[in-house]
Motif scaffolding. Structure first.
Motif, PDB file in Angstrom:
ATOM      1  N   ASP A   1       0.787  -1.227   0.000  1.00 48.33           N
ATOM      2  CA  ASP A   1       0.000   0.000   0.000  1.00 48.33           C
ATOM      3  C   ASP A   1       0.825   1.286   0.000  1.00 48.33           C
ATOM      4  N   GLN A   2       2.119   1.221   0.293  1.00 50.81           N
ATOM      5  CA  GLN A   2       2.870   2.464   0.504  1.00 50.81           C
ATOM      6  C   GLN A   2       2.878   3.392  -0.705  1.00 50.81           C
ATOM      7  N   ASP A   3       3.158   2.901  -1.885  1.00 50.39           N
ATOM      8  CA  ASP A   3       3.171   3.752  -3.080  1.00 50.39           C
ATOM      9  C   ASP A   3       1.760   4.233  -3.427  1.00 50.39           C
ATOM     10  N   ILE A   4       0.791   3.380  -3.188  1.00 49.80           N
ATOM     11  CA  ILE A   4      -0.598   3.725  -3.481  1.00 49.80           C
ATOM     12  C   ILE A   4      -1.052   4.880  -2.594  1.00 49.80           C
ATOM     13  N   GLN A   5      -0.749   4.781  -1.312  1.00 43.51           N
ATOM     14  CA  GLN A   5      -1.153   5.852  -0.405  1.00 43.51           C
ATOM     15  C   GLN A   5      -0.471   7.171  -0.768  1.00 43.51           C
ATOM     16  N   ASP A   6       0.806   7.119  -1.103  1.00 42.58           N
ATOM     17  CA  ASP A   6       1.520   8.335  -1.511  1.00 42.58           C
ATOM     18  C   ASP A   6       0.860   8.961  -2.740  1.00 42.58           C
ATOM     19  N   GLU A   7       0.479   8.135  -3.697  1.00 40.67           N
ATOM     20  CA  GLU A   7      -0.154   8.632  -4.921  1.00 40.67           C
ATOM     21  C   GLU A   7      -1.527   9.223  -4.633  1.00 40.67           C
ATOM     22  N   ILE A   8      -2.293   8.562  -3.786  1.00 39.85           N
ATOM     23  CA  ILE A   8      -3.621   9.078  -3.439  1.00 39.85           C
ATOM     24  C   ILE A   8      -3.503  10.404  -2.696  1.00 39.85           C
ATOM     25  N   LYS A   9      -2.555  10.508  -1.781  1.00 40.40           N
ATOM     26  CA  LYS A   9      -2.339  11.778  -1.075  1.00 40.40           C
ATOM     27  C   LYS A   9      -2.055  12.893  -2.074  1.00 40.40           C
TER      28      LYS A   9
ATOM     29  N   ILE B   1     -12.074  11.350  -9.472  1.00 34.06           N
ATOM     30  CA  ILE B   1     -12.158   9.883  -9.569  1.00 34.06           C
ATOM     31  C   ILE B   1     -11.323   9.393 -10.740  1.00 34.06           C
ATOM     32  N   HIS B   2     -11.431  10.054 -11.862  1.00 34.49           N
ATOM     33  CA  HIS B   2     -10.636   9.709 -13.043  1.00 34.49           C
ATOM     34  C   HIS B   2      -9.143   9.734 -12.701  1.00 34.49           C
ATOM     35  N   HIS B   3      -8.693  10.793 -12.046  1.00 35.22           N
ATOM     36  CA  HIS B   3      -7.269  10.918 -11.705  1.00 35.22           C
ATOM     37  C   HIS B   3      -6.839   9.858 -10.694  1.00 35.22           C
ATOM     38  N   LEU B   4      -7.685   9.602  -9.700  1.00 32.44           N
ATOM     39  CA  LEU B   4      -7.351   8.573  -8.712  1.00 32.44           C
ATOM     40  C   LEU B   4      -7.225   7.196  -9.372  1.00 32.44           C
ATOM     41  N   VAL B   5      -8.183   6.865 -10.212  1.00 34.35           N
ATOM     42  CA  VAL B   5      -8.183   5.546 -10.860  1.00 34.35           C
ATOM     43  C   VAL B   5      -6.942   5.374 -11.729  1.00 34.35           C
ATOM     44  N   TYR B   6      -6.655   6.356 -12.568  1.00 31.68           N
ATOM     45  CA  TYR B   6      -5.511   6.221 -13.472  1.00 31.68           C
ATOM     46  C   TYR B   6      -4.168   6.310 -12.751  1.00 31.68           C
ATOM     47  N   ALA B   7      -4.141   6.900 -11.568  1.00 30.96           N
ATOM     48  CA  ALA B   7      -2.906   6.953 -10.784  1.00 30.96           C
ATOM     49  C   ALA B   7      -2.679   5.661 -10.000  1.00 30.96           C
ATOM     50  N   VAL B   8      -3.759   5.072  -9.510  1.00 31.47           N
ATOM     51  CA  VAL B   8      -3.640   3.938  -8.581  1.00 31.47           C
ATOM     52  C   VAL B   8      -3.648   2.569  -9.263  1.00 31.47           C
TER      53      VAL B   8
ATOM     54  N   PRO C   1      -2.334   1.260 -12.018  1.00 27.19           N
ATOM     55  CA  PRO C   1      -1.042   0.672 -12.408  1.00 27.19           C
ATOM     56  C   PRO C   1      -0.214   0.205 -11.205  1.00 27.19           C
ATOM     57  N   LEU C   2      -0.328   0.895 -10.088  1.00 28.49           N
ATOM     58  CA  LEU C   2       0.408   0.497  -8.886  1.00 28.49           C
ATOM     59  C   LEU C   2      -0.136  -0.813  -8.322  1.00 28.49           C
ATOM     60  N   ILE C   3      -1.450  -0.960  -8.365  1.00 31.21           N
ATOM     61  CA  ILE C   3      -2.068  -2.214  -7.917  1.00 31.21           C
ATOM     62  C   ILE C   3      -1.652  -3.349  -8.860  1.00 31.21           C
ATOM     63  N   TYR C   4      -1.703  -3.083 -10.144  1.00 33.49           N
ATOM     64  CA  TYR C   4      -1.373  -4.102 -11.134  1.00 33.49           C
ATOM     65  C   TYR C   4       0.085  -4.567 -10.991  1.00 33.49           C
ATOM     66  N   ASP C   5       0.974  -3.633 -10.687  1.00 38.19           N
ATOM     67  CA  ASP C   5       2.389  -3.992 -10.518  1.00 38.19           C
ATOM     68  C   ASP C   5       2.597  -4.994  -9.380  1.00 38.19           C
ATOM     69  N   LYS C   6       1.744  -4.938  -8.377  1.00 42.18           N
ATOM     70  CA  LYS C   6       1.868  -5.840  -7.227  1.00 42.18           C
ATOM     71  C   LYS C   6       0.689  -6.817  -7.182  1.00 42.18           C
TER      72      LYS C   6
ATOM     73  N   MET D   1      -7.523  -1.013   5.059  1.00 41.94           N
ATOM     74  CA  MET D   1      -7.749   0.010   4.032  1.00 41.94           C
ATOM     75  C   MET D   1      -8.676   1.110   4.543  1.00 41.94           C
ATOM     76  N   GLU D   2      -9.730   0.724   5.245  1.00 36.91           N
ATOM     77  CA  GLU D   2     -10.649   1.726   5.796  1.00 36.91           C
ATOM     78  C   GLU D   2      -9.908   2.645   6.765  1.00 36.91           C
ATOM     79  N   ASP D   3      -9.111   2.064   7.646  1.00 36.41           N
ATOM     80  CA  ASP D   3      -8.350   2.870   8.612  1.00 36.41           C
ATOM     81  C   ASP D   3      -7.370   3.810   7.916  1.00 36.41           C
ATOM     82  N   ARG D   4      -6.701   3.307   6.878  1.00 41.12           N
ATOM     83  CA  ARG D   4      -5.693   4.115   6.179  1.00 41.12           C
ATOM     84  C   ARG D   4      -6.292   5.256   5.369  1.00 41.12           C
ATOM     85  N   TYR D   5      -7.492   5.052   4.829  1.00 39.57           N
ATOM     86  CA  TYR D   5      -8.005   6.012   3.859  1.00 39.57           C
ATOM     87  C   TYR D   5      -9.180   6.865   4.307  1.00 39.57           C
TER      88      TYR D   5
END
Length: 190
Positions: free
Chosen positions: A63-71, A84-91, A93-98, A118-122
């Protein structure tokens, strides 16, 4: 949180062992240590004391890179109609990589605390995007709206990751955007 090459090797071994076992309770530190090629004692002394500790560390790793990108997206795009568009396209690829790890985390095999993590983090991170809303004479708190979006996102990503061969992020992104932008009643009635 910083992760060493050894940590990543152990996470990869955990994923391999998880793929071969029937449930999380069947995953042992010994089996993971054997997969890595170190002793069980070395795992306990230098790395993880138990599989729960390992799993929690894996959560932070994936989750570390994902959280940084969402922030970054939330900070840059708060109030934007295209967030939503920006969040989806940013996140995605990071999910897919892992995806190997996410396929384990979203599998029936591991009844983990991933959703709660995930709920606690976001929840607090996404909260500035929402405001309390009045609906049918009842106030729907911003915190509830934030958690609904988190769980909806988790559910949709789970569907994606539970495919035998998940489609590429750019193919899944329009599906995710459609689902996040439309209510269940809209999808059912149209």
């Amino acid at each position: 949180m910083q992760f060493t090459d050894s940590d990543i090797q152990i996470f990869q071994a955990f994923a391999k062992v998880a793929q071969r076992t029937a449930s999380f309770s069947d995953i042992t530190i010994k089996a993971i240590a054997d997969e890595v090629g170190i002793s069980r004692q070395a795992m306990y002394q230098s790395h993880f004391r138990n599989t729960d500790e390992l799993l929690t560390s894996l959560y932070y790793y994936v989750d570390q890179d994902i959280q940084d990108e969402i922030k970054a997206v939330v900070t840059e795009r708060a109030g934007s109609p295209s967030i939503i568009h920006h969040l989806v396209y940013a996140v995605l690829p990071l999910i897919y990589d892992k995806r190997g790890f996410f396929q384990i985390l979203y599998s029936d095999k591991i009844n983990s605390t991933w959703n709660g993590f995930m709920e606690d983090r976001y929840s607090d991170l996404l909260l500035p995007l929402f405001q309390d809303r009045l609906h049918m004479g009842v106030v729907v708190p911003a915190t509830v709206q934030s958690k609904v979006i988190i769980h909806e996102f988790i559910g949709l990503v789970s569907i994606w990751m539970n495919q035998t061969d998940p489609v590429l992020p750019e193919a899944f992104a329009p599906i995710l955007i459609y689902a996040l932008n439309n209510s269940a009643s809209t999808m059912i009635n149209n």
